[in-house]
Write a protein that holds these residues in place. Structure first.
Motif, mmCIF file in Angstrom:
data_model
loop_
_atom_site.group_PDB
_atom_site.id
_atom_site.type_symbol
_atom_site.label_atom_id
_atom_site.label_comp_id
_atom_site.label_asym_id
_atom_site.label_seq_id
_atom_site.Cartn_x
_atom_site.Cartn_y
_atom_site.Cartn_z
ATOM 1 N N ALA A 226 46.950 7.795 39.772
ATOM 2 C CA ALA A 226 46.953 6.526 40.500
ATOM 3 C C ALA A 226 48.066 5.603 40.018
ATOM 4 O O ALA A 226 48.718 4.918 40.816
ATOM 5 C CB ALA A 226 45.593 5.838 40.373
ATOM 6 N N GLU A 227 48.301 5.598 38.702
ATOM 7 C CA GLU A 227 49.279 4.664 38.141
ATOM 8 C C GLU A 227 50.708 5.170 38.215
ATOM 9 O O GLU A 227 51.638 4.451 37.846
ATOM 10 C CB GLU A 227 48.931 4.351 36.684
ATOM 11 C CG GLU A 227 48.996 5.545 35.748
ATOM 12 C CD GLU A 227 47.657 6.243 35.573
ATOM 13 O OE1 GLU A 227 47.425 6.815 34.482
ATOM 14 O OE2 GLU A 227 46.855 6.254 36.529
ATOM 15 N N ARG A 228 50.915 6.393 38.713
ATOM 16 C CA ARG A 228 52.270 6.951 38.721
ATOM 17 C C ARG A 228 52.645 7.572 40.074
ATOM 18 O O ARG A 228 53.622 8.300 40.167
ATOM 19 C CB ARG A 228 52.421 7.981 37.614
ATOM 20 C CG ARG A 228 51.594 9.244 37.767
ATOM 21 C CD ARG A 228 51.794 10.204 36.606
ATOM 22 N NE ARG A 228 51.175 9.709 35.395
ATOM 23 C CZ ARG A 228 51.832 9.168 34.365
ATOM 24 N NH1 ARG A 228 53.143 9.075 34.405
ATOM 25 N NH2 ARG A 228 51.190 8.737 33.311
ATOM 26 N N THR A 229 51.876 7.298 41.133
ATOM 27 C CA THR A 229 52.144 7.902 42.443
ATOM 28 C C THR A 229 52.487 6.839 43.477
ATOM 29 O O THR A 229 51.810 5.809 43.583
ATOM 30 C CB THR A 229 50.929 8.706 42.940
ATOM 31 O OG1 THR A 229 50.587 9.693 41.973
ATOM 32 C CG2 THR A 229 51.227 9.383 44.268
ATOM 33 N N VAL A 230 53.542 7.119 44.234
ATOM 34 C CA VAL A 230 53.863 6.333 45.431
ATOM 35 C C VAL A 230 53.502 7.208 46.627
ATOM 36 O O VAL A 230 54.096 8.265 46.831
ATOM 37 C CB VAL A 230 55.345 5.947 45.493
ATOM 38 C CG1 VAL A 230 55.618 5.073 46.719
ATOM 39 C CG2 VAL A 230 55.773 5.234 44.213
ATOM 40 N N THR A 231 52.514 6.788 47.394
ATOM 41 C CA THR A 231 52.088 7.539 48.577
ATOM 42 C C THR A 231 52.820 6.999 49.788
ATOM 43 O O THR A 231 52.781 5.799 50.074
ATOM 44 C CB THR A 231 50.566 7.423 48.783
ATOM 45 O OG1 THR A 231 49.893 7.912 47.614
ATOM 46 C CG2 THR A 231 50.126 8.241 49.993
ATOM 47 N N ILE A 232 53.498 7.896 50.500
ATOM 48 C CA ILE A 232 54.266 7.541 51.693
ATOM 49 C C ILE A 232 53.580 8.149 52.905
ATOM 50 O O ILE A 232 53.187 9.310 52.909
ATOM 51 C CB ILE A 232 55.704 8.080 51.612
ATOM 52 C CG1 ILE A 232 56.411 7.616 50.335
ATOM 53 C CG2 ILE A 232 56.491 7.689 52.867
ATOM 54 C CD1 ILE A 232 56.780 6.171 50.288
ATOM 55 N N HIS A 250 52.247 3.025 49.549
ATOM 56 C CA HIS A 250 51.203 2.500 48.682
ATOM 57 C C HIS A 250 51.551 2.873 47.254
ATOM 58 O O HIS A 250 51.937 4.018 46.972
ATOM 59 C CB HIS A 250 49.820 3.064 49.031
ATOM 60 C CG HIS A 250 48.794 2.734 47.983
ATOM 61 N ND1 HIS A 250 48.491 3.595 46.942
ATOM 62 C CD2 HIS A 250 48.040 1.617 47.787
ATOM 63 C CE1 HIS A 250 47.583 3.034 46.168
ATOM 64 N NE2 HIS A 250 47.295 1.846 46.645
ATOM 65 N N ALA A 251 51.448 1.905 46.346
ATOM 66 C CA ALA A 251 51.813 2.141 44.954
ATOM 67 C C ALA A 251 51.121 1.093 44.087
ATOM 68 O O ALA A 251 50.565 0.119 44.595
ATOM 69 C CB ALA A 251 53.335 2.050 44.791
ATOM 70 N N PRO A 252 51.161 1.280 42.761
ATOM 71 C CA PRO A 252 50.642 0.229 41.886
ATOM 72 C C PRO A 252 51.310 -1.108 42.175
ATOM 73 O O PRO A 252 52.483 -1.163 42.571
ATOM 74 C CB PRO A 252 51.011 0.750 40.492
ATOM 75 C CG PRO A 252 51.038 2.236 40.640
ATOM 76 C CD PRO A 252 51.587 2.469 42.018
ATOM 77 N N GLU A 253 50.575 -2.177 41.944
ATOM 78 C CA GLU A 253 51.031 -3.495 42.399
ATOM 79 C C GLU A 253 52.335 -3.930 41.755
ATOM 80 O O GLU A 253 53.153 -4.606 42.394
ATOM 81 C CB GLU A 253 49.930 -4.535 42.139
ATOM 82 C CG GLU A 253 50.069 -5.772 42.995
ATOM 83 C CD GLU A 253 48.796 -6.604 43.049
ATOM 84 O OE1 GLU A 253 48.882 -7.736 43.551
ATOM 85 O OE2 GLU A 253 47.733 -6.127 42.609
ATOM 86 N N ASP A 254 52.583 -3.528 40.495
ATOM 87 C CA ASP A 254 53.836 -3.948 39.873
ATOM 88 C C ASP A 254 55.033 -3.276 40.526
ATOM 89 O O ASP A 254 56.105 -3.884 40.661
ATOM 90 C CB ASP A 254 53.819 -3.695 38.366
ATOM 91 C CG ASP A 254 53.546 -2.247 37.996
ATOM 92 O OD1 ASP A 254 53.064 -1.487 38.862
ATOM 93 O OD2 ASP A 254 53.812 -1.868 36.835
ATOM 94 N N LEU A 255 54.878 -2.017 40.972
ATOM 95 C CA LEU A 255 55.963 -1.350 41.702
ATOM 96 C C LEU A 255 56.152 -1.990 43.070
ATOM 97 O O LEU A 255 57.281 -2.217 43.515
ATOM 98 C CB LEU A 255 55.671 0.143 41.833
ATOM 99 C CG LEU A 255 56.813 1.052 42.288
ATOM 100 C CD1 LEU A 255 56.561 2.483 41.836
ATOM 101 C CD2 LEU A 255 57.025 1.045 43.797
#
Length: 382
Positions: A226-232, A250-255
């Motif tokens: 969850a903390e290292r995936t960008v879902t496109i 969709h990605a962690p909020e800091d990214l």
């Protein structure tokens, strides 16, 4: 005047798929009947309820700017869909973009710096390489062709390719151009390597809704991802909305907060009324999507049988609407002959990092697919 072009632009070539499509268009303008199997575009109309929703949104005055990351209603609908895929998603972790390609571009630009290593699984969609080069990243590639385009038997090769220096790994399942759907064991292998080497992973799931005989797990739903995936993902393929240009990441909020800066300074926002149509698509098109998926499955099976009748065995994928046809080692010349002599448009496998193949899109009617195989056989191309 002689322009001094930026080095980043000169590092990339025009899209091979669009180049072939343009060639097909030129022939058609000359009156030639071309069976165009080069472009990844569903041949179904956008579902009528989605069209109606877009028109109603325009009539309601939704024609101005929206908040840069997208209207709240759509981001919440996307988050709910992702939650259904097992991802712990929140609307504030979503950026709505003008097409999935823009979501990918923003991710590359946000994460990849000069010299950063990007690992691709070949054959890979043509724009991944271009996006890595535009970010001045360095490419490392893992060839899946010896394994019938599956990732699980290639995990040792992937392990050899990645390291603590790897910044980004791109996983596309179902795959363009092969249609391969990667097994849970394969994705668990990706997870283990990503955690071990602290790698960010792009999970490009644009074809997720077009999956036939296999269940697809979203990488971000796996422990540690969850903390290292960008879902496109996007709306072009599943909902036949290619021209609407609507996608998301969709990605962690800091990214997301960093990617949002690039987003706001480049495209501002996705089109307002298109976003409202997207809400309708993501919440109320299950039947239309199912009908398209069933049609694609029938075409896939028919096409594989037609090639088998000519003693040509093709790897059959469990998703998307593509097939990699084994051709001559010089696949570019083969594709040129196919369009010039047989008037069948395909894309060279070398454009995806897999020479010796031609990518065929079976997003065409059964009649046209039969015609394509007959023409290729008539001109001794299969």
């Amino acid at each position: 005047m002689s322009f001094d072009f930026a080095a980043r632009v000169q590092r990339v070539e025009p899209s091979a798929t669009l180049a072939i499509s343009n060639k097909a268009g030129e022939l058609e303008e000359q009156g030639v009947d071309v069976v165009d199997l080069s472009v990844g575009e569903p041949d179904f109309p956008t579902p009528q309820n989605v069209v109606d929703a877009g028109q109603e949104a325009m009539d309601a005055g939704h024609t101005g700017y929206t908040s840069s990351n997208g209207i709240r209603e759509l981001r919440e609908a996307i988050a709910e869909k992702l939650q259904g895929d097992g991802i712990d998603a929140d609307a504030d972790e979503v950026i709505v973009t003008p097409g999935g390609k823009q979501a990918l571009f923003e991710t590359f630009q946000t994460l990849v710096d000069d010299g950063d290593e990007v690992v691709l699984l070949d054959p890979a969609w043509v724009s991944y390489e271009a996006m890595a080069k535009l970010s001045n990243g360095s490419l490392n590639r893992v060839d899946l062709a010896p394994y019938d385009f599956q990732l699980e038997p290639a995990l040792d090769d992937l392990s050899d390719a990645v390291s603590d220096d790897t910044e980004l790994l791109v996983v596309n399942s179902p795959s363009n151009p092969t249609g391969a759907v990667y097994s849970d064991a394969a994705l668990e292998g990706v997870r283990d390597l990503a955690v071990e080497h602290d790698i960010t992973v792009i999970s490009d799931e644009i074809y997720k809704e077009i999956t036939y005989d296999a269940d697809l797990t979203s990488l971000a739903s796996m422990d540690g991802m969850a903390e290292r995936t960008v879902t496109i993902n996007g709306f072009s393929k599943a909902y036949s909305m290619t021209g609407w240009r609507l996608g998301y990441l969709h990605a962690p909020e800091d990214l997301v907060s960093q990617a949002a800066k690039l987003h706001s300074h480049s495209v501002s926002c996705a089109v307002n009324f298109v976003q409202h149509a997207g809400v309708e698509a993501i919440t109320n098109t299950d039947e239309a999507v199912s009908e398209m998926r069933d049609a694609f499955r029938e075409r896939r099976d028919m096409l594989a049988d037609l090639f088998a009748e000519h003693d040509v065995e093709v790897p059959v994928g469990d998703g998307a609407f593509y097939m990699m046809l084994p051709v001559d080692e010089d696949d570019t010349s083969w594709c040129e002959r196919a369009i010039e002599e047989a008037h069948v448009a395909t894309v060279p496998g070398s454009a995806f990092g897999s020479p010796g193949y031609a990518r065929i899109s079976y997003a065409a009617s059964e009649e046209r697919l039969r015609e394509a195989v007959e023409r290729l056989a008539e001109h001794d191309l299969i």
